[in-house]
Write an enzyme that holds these catalytic residues in place. Structure first.
Site, PDB file in Angstrom:
ATOM      1  CG  ASP A 267      -2.190   0.860   0.928  1.00 29.51           C
ATOM      2  OD1 ASP A 267      -2.139   1.723   0.021  1.00 29.51           O
ATOM      3  OD2 ASP A 267      -3.207   0.694   1.620  1.00 29.51           O
TER       4      ASP A 267
HETATM    5  C1  BGC Z   1      -5.089   3.172   0.211  1.00 27.70           C
HETATM    6  C2  BGC Z   1      -5.304   2.106  -0.835  1.00 27.70           C
HETATM    7  C3  BGC Z   1      -5.189   2.682  -2.219  1.00 27.70           C
HETATM    8  C4  BGC Z   1      -3.834   3.361  -2.349  1.00 27.70           C
HETATM    9  C5  BGC Z   1      -3.555   3.911  -3.735  1.00 27.70           C
HETATM   10  C6  BGC Z   1      -3.850   4.001  -0.064  1.00 27.70           C
HETATM   11  O1  BGC Z   1      -3.772   5.104   0.779  1.00 27.70           O
HETATM   12  O2  BGC Z   1      -4.995   2.570   1.477  1.00 27.70           O
HETATM   13  O3  BGC Z   1      -6.550   1.490  -0.637  1.00 27.70           O
HETATM   14  O4  BGC Z   1      -5.364   1.698  -3.180  1.00 27.70           O
HETATM   15  O5  BGC Z   1      -3.766   4.405  -1.406  1.00 27.70           O
HETATM   16  O6  BGC Z   1      -4.306   5.018  -4.009  1.00 27.70           O
END
Ligand code: BGC
Length: 721
Positions: A267
């Protein structure tokens, strides 16, 4: 491109080129983007130089055929070996045509429509150039304080698994290589991100491996069984180790046990976050832990590009780990056909004709109507077109009904409740007043609302949360509506008019001050682009409400977590011989939630009778058929979600009081009766024992069938091995 040519390509890549393949950078870094590689702020501080950008493997958050084509074109010129970029974005519940938030989609219990919504999202995203979506999010959730509950389909492992599969099928289709209208799925957040202590985002997750396997892992596994090409790691720790550097979770479980050979991505920033978690001294150790644990792509931090070369040259990391990761990324590019067609589905003309088409909007409207849950109705709904309506509240004319993960959705293009009602009944019988803001009010606003309400036959209050009040980093410790909205309800209620509350929110709420005041309560969630039309369809009875909760609504935040599939304890409150005091209970609150899992009303009523089992003894290979008769005993045609649960009375470890095993959505005309059948096999009664073995125990079980997890008919049977 053949597998052999991928190996040849890998051989041609320098160490730095291979490492850069593992880097994922946001759109502004790239020439051809609207920022054209001019980065500022924290991104500038990442210290990414041009040679890395030229060799980077994937891009985060780009969209639009024109921009993506421009970035790809430039990149193919700049990249020494002409390796195309992968474009990944968060297409969670729609691209531009926004569907209801996933928690609402869960409440539809409609797997076909859920699949269709993912297919439409994929189609709109694919013509805009996107290759991979960071969805489905399948984290099981039990704590409505956590803002991201709105991204999940709810609290049940079986139902979440079914929705996980439906979404993966919808996003990916059957042939990702040739069907350029689809995108690859990335199931997230692995693992157990939905169980943060106190409901505070990114917080500690603490559970036994048995609980993890029994309750939290099934939906990720289901998404992988359906073919999800990617997995995203979670921000949280799992058994003390951040998921992103957790070898047991990734290499041992995901790769070795489940045989997942797709791409694993962190993530956002999670590789580096191992430092504040306190398991890595610095970026170098963070990179070491992540690569050893099996992580392929690092999103938005630079531990890999800064340190992998040193780690490999020092012999601390075997280059084969890097090669494996690069190969997996190249394989995904190959599978998406990017070596032959680096622009894949990106098509400006199709963007114009397809995005937000009538067909897409119609599907969004249908799903929004099926997702809403009627929680209370003291004979005020449906409304009559000739009634004069006062539509009051901060959500009456608000386009903030798309939810926090509706990135490319436009609030301006969303149908507000006021617009939806006006389209249905015309302007004459509708008066609107704001009454208050979401969290603040003026006396003038309130006075105007009261004046507006006075002249009406019925008051519809449109209340709720701003989208930023849920979603990522949107945890709340008080899950009531903001006080100004509760004050508004009270003030309106004094007029003694029939009052309907329509709620737009991203989590189960504590509805004290709402459910006890309003004569009807309709939970509309964040219903998406067609929200206003869909809710008007329900309010006026053109569609009969049929949604049922997939996450319990607590009486108060003090009860949280409260969920239907809990254990009995040694001192259950409702035992026949229960004492008054020394039982598991609160002194000041019921144990049960205000509205249980599976609950939802309709404008008609359904009666359940004649529950029968084909046998009272179940054995291996000999399934049991459960039959129940359901009658529409009201005056209106309606859809009912018939729910089927079991209880294992004696296990080696304690077993839940009820577990959902199946459901059917049936449509019945007034006075129509239907037999509904479910099949139960021994496999469905297996669970993780103390030694983690997944088997069933002989003994007594009960089957429950009913309209929700609380009000069921019951019959027992015996399982023998
Ligand atoms: C979130 C994810 C997301 C990623 C990319 C993160 O802050 O937890 O769910 O896919 O950002 O945007």
């Amino acid at each position: 491109m053949s597998e052999q040519s991928l190996d040849l390509l890998l051989n041609e890549m320098t160490l730095d080129e291979k490492i850069a393949q593992l880097m994922q950078l946001a759109t502004p870094f790239f020439k051809g983007s609207s920022d054209n590689g001019e980065i500022t702020g924290p991104m500038e501080e990442m210290g990414i130089d041009e040679s890395i950008i030229k060799s980077t493997g994937s891009v985060l958050g780009a969209s639009g055929a024109k921009e993506i084509k421009a970035i790809q074109k430039q990149h193919l010129q700049d990249n020494r070996l002409g390796i195309p970029l992968l474009f990944m974005s968060d297409i969670i519940h729609g691209y531009k045509t926004i569907f209801p938030v996933p928690l609402a989609i869960g409440c539809s219990w409609d797997l076909q429509l859920a699949e269709k919504s993912a297919e439409i999202a994929a189609k709109e995203a694919a013509v805009s150039g996107v290759h991979v979506t960071f969805a489905p999010m399948v984290d099981l959730v039990r704590d409505p304080r956590w803002g991201r509950v709105m991204e999940s389909t709810g609290e049940d492992p079986y139902l979440n698994s079914e929705f996980a599969k439906a979404q993966v099928r919808g996003f990916q289709g059957n042939d990702l290589t040739h069907d350029i209208n689809r995108v690859a799925a990335c199931v997230k957040h692995f693992a157990a991100y939905g169980a943060p202590e106190g409901g505070r985002d990114y917080n500690t997750v603490n559970m036994s491996e048995r609980e993890l396997r029994e309750t939290y892992l099934p939906a990720y596994k289901a998404a992988l069984d359906a073919g999800s090409e990617m997995v995203m790691t979670a921000f949280n720790i799992v058994d003390g180790i951040p998921a992103t550097g957790n070898k047991k979770l990734m290499r041992d479980l995901l790769r070795d046990e489940w045989k997942f050979d797709g791409v694993l991505i962190s993530d956002w920033g999670a590789v580096k976050e191992q430092i504040p978690h306190g398991v890595a001294e610095d970026g170098k150790e963070a990179a070491l832990k992540a690569i050893k644990a099996g992580l392929d792509i690092e999103m938005m931090t630079t531990c890999y590009v800064d340190h992998l070369r040193d780690l490999i040259e020092a012999g601390t990391v075997d280059e084969s780990l890097l090669d494996e990761a690069v190969l997996r990324i190249l394989q995904l590019k190959k599978k998406l056909g990017l070596f032959e067609n680096p622009y894949r589905g990106a098509d400006e003309a199709k963007e114009q004709s397809l995005i937000m088409s009538d067909e897409h909007r119609q599907a969004a409207r249908e799903l929004a109507a099926k997702s809403a849950v009627l929680l209370k109705n003291d004979q005020v709904l449906p409304l009559q077109k000739q009634q004069e309506i006062a539509l009051i509240g901060p959500m009456a004319e608000s386009g903030d009904i798309l939810g926090q993960w509706s990135w490319r959705g436009s609030r301006e293009e969303a149908v507000t409740l006021s617009e939806g009602i006006k389209t249905k009944i015309g302007p004459d019988n509708l008066r609107t007043a704001q009454g208050c803001g979401i969290e603040s009010a003026t006396e003038a606003q309130l006075a105007e609302a009261i004046e507006t309400a006075k002249t009406a036959d019925i008051v519809v209050l449109a209340l709720g949360e701003r989208s930023e009040m849920s979603g990522e980093a949107g945890s709340r410790s008080n899950i009531q509506l903001p006080q100004v909205q509760l004050d508004l309800i009270k003030a309106v209620k004094q007029l003694n008019k029939p009052t309907v509350a329509v709620l737009f929110n991203g989590r189960p709420l504590d509805l004290h001050g709402v459910a006890d005041q309003a004569d009807a309560v309709l939970e509309a969630w964040q219903p998406g682009t067609e929200g206003g039309n869909a809710i008007a369809d329900l309010l006026y009875g053109d569609v009969n409400p049929s949604g049922k909760l997939t996450m319990s609504f607590p009486h108060s935040v003090g009860q949280v977590p409260v969920y239907y599939n809990h254990f009995n304890t040694g001192r259950p409150k409702d035992a026949p011989d229960a004492q008054e005091r020394y039982v598991s209970q609160y002194l000041d609150s019921p144990n049960d939630p205000m509205y249980p899992f599976g609950f939802g009303l309709s404008y008609t009523s359904f009666t359940y009778h004649d529950l029968t089992l084909s046998t009272d003894s179940l054995t291996f290979g000999q399934p049991l058929t459960v039959t129940v008769t359901v009658t529409n005993s009201g005056q209106t045609a309606g859809e009912e979600i018939v729910q089927f649960y079991t209880r294992d009375h004696v296990g080696e470890v304690v077993r839940p009081l009820k577990e959902l095993k199946g459901f059917q959505r049936i449509k019945l005309e007034p006075r129509e009766t239907r037999e509904v059948h479910f099949t139960l096999t021994e496999e469905q009664l297996r669970y993780h024992h103390a030694d983690l073995e997944f088997t069933s125990d002989p003994g007594t079980f009960t089957v429950y069938v009913g309209p929700n997890s609380k009000e069921c008919l019951a019959k027992s049977f015996h399982l023998s091995h």
